[in-house]
Design a protein around this motif. Sequence first.
Motif, PDB file in Angstrom:
ATOM      1  N   GLY A  93      37.723  36.163  39.956  1.00  0.00           N
ATOM      2  CA  GLY A  93      38.664  35.847  38.895  1.00  0.00           C
ATOM      3  C   GLY A  93      39.719  34.883  39.404  1.00  0.00           C
ATOM      4  O   GLY A  93      39.748  34.523  40.580  1.00  0.00           O
ATOM      5  N   LEU A 127      33.717  45.012  29.976  1.00  0.00           N
ATOM      6  CA  LEU A 127      34.520  44.728  31.147  1.00  0.00           C
ATOM      7  C   LEU A 127      34.097  45.609  32.298  1.00  0.00           C
ATOM      8  O   LEU A 127      33.811  46.788  32.124  1.00  0.00           O
ATOM      9  CB  LEU A 127      36.001  44.971  30.842  1.00  0.00           C
ATOM     10  N   GLN A 161      38.375  47.489  36.601  1.00  0.00           N
ATOM     11  CA  GLN A 161      39.593  46.700  36.666  1.00  0.00           C
ATOM     12  C   GLN A 161      40.421  47.135  37.876  1.00  0.00           C
ATOM     13  O   GLN A 161      40.427  48.303  38.226  1.00  0.00           O
ATOM     14  CB  GLN A 161      40.415  46.884  35.390  1.00  0.00           C
ATOM     15  N   THR A 163      41.627  41.671  25.981  1.00  0.00           N
ATOM     16  CA  THR A 163      41.438  40.252  25.713  1.00  0.00           C
ATOM     17  C   THR A 163      41.361  39.520  27.036  1.00  0.00           C
ATOM     18  O   THR A 163      41.917  39.959  28.037  1.00  0.00           O
ATOM     19  CB  THR A 163      42.624  39.679  24.888  1.00  0.00           C
ATOM     20  N   PRO A 164      40.709  38.394  27.059  1.00  0.00           N
ATOM     21  CA  PRO A 164      40.626  37.640  28.303  1.00  0.00           C
ATOM     22  C   PRO A 164      42.004  37.160  28.758  1.00  0.00           C
ATOM     23  O   PRO A 164      42.934  36.991  27.966  1.00  0.00           O
ATOM     24  CB  PRO A 164      39.738  36.457  27.926  1.00  0.00           C
ATOM     25  N   ALA A 165      42.142  36.934  30.063  1.00  0.00           N
ATOM     26  CA  ALA A 165      43.422  36.544  30.648  1.00  0.00           C
ATOM     27  C   ALA A 165      43.902  35.205  30.093  1.00  0.00           C
ATOM     28  O   ALA A 165      45.107  34.993  29.933  1.00  0.00           O
ATOM     29  CB  ALA A 165      43.291  36.470  32.166  1.00  0.00           C
ATOM     30  N   ARG A 166      43.009  34.298  29.791  1.00  0.00           N
ATOM     31  CA  ARG A 166      43.400  32.974  29.297  1.00  0.00           C
ATOM     32  C   ARG A 166      44.112  33.089  27.943  1.00  0.00           C
ATOM     33  O   ARG A 166      45.101  32.405  27.706  1.00  0.00           O
ATOM     34  CB  ARG A 166      42.157  32.087  29.169  1.00  0.00           C
TER      35      ARG A 166
END
Length: 197
Positions: free
Chosen positions: A124, A139, A142, A164-167
Motif C-alpha cells: 500500500g 478487504l 488491516q 472506502t479506499p484511501a484515495r
Amino acid sequence: MYGHDGAPPARSAGTVITLRVLFAAAALLSCGLLACVPLFRVAIQRGRWFDWTAAWVSLPVSIGALMIVGTVPESDSRGDVALAVALILAAGSVAYYLASDIRLHHEGRRPLGYAPPHTGTTHGPYGPPRPAPPYPGVLGPQPPVPQAYPPSTPMPQTPPRRATPARIDQVRAELDELSDYLRRHGDRREGDHEGGR
C-alpha cells in the motif's frame, strides 16, 4: 486496473450447473458412445494419471461395445451384454464426473473475508506489506489503528460505515480543506469589497 489479479474469475452457479448437465447429457444421450467426454473433463480439471487413464480406456470400450451391438443379430445375447456395458460405462462416467466436479468446487470455495494461506502480499502507499485480499471487493487484514481515546474512556458508538479506499478519503479531506479555505477568504473579500464602495 493496475496489474494482473492472478486468479481467473469464478464461474457463477448457473454456469457450473449448465456445464454439469451438458457433460452428463453427452454421455447418457449417446448411449455411452461419448462416455469419455465427462471423464476427459475430470482429467483436465484434476490432471491425475488415473483420470487420464480412465478417459482413454473408456473411449475404445464404448466404441467396441456399440460396434458389437450393431454387428450381431438382434436375438444374440452378446448384443444385450455389449449394450449393458455401454450404458453402465455411461452411467459410471457421469456419476464419477459429478462427484469429482462437486468435490472440486467445494474445495475451491472459501469463506469470504479470510485470505487463503498461499496468497501474496500487496504494498500500500503507507506501512509495511500486508496480505492481498482473497476476492475483489473484500478487504484483507488491516493493520492495527492507534486509539484516539485513553483506554479508561469508552469509545463513542458510531454507526458502521462501509470501508472506502484511501484515495477517496484523501480527496474528501482535501475538498474539506479547500471548502474551509474558501469560506475564510471569501468572507474577507466580501468585507473588503463592501468597505471599498
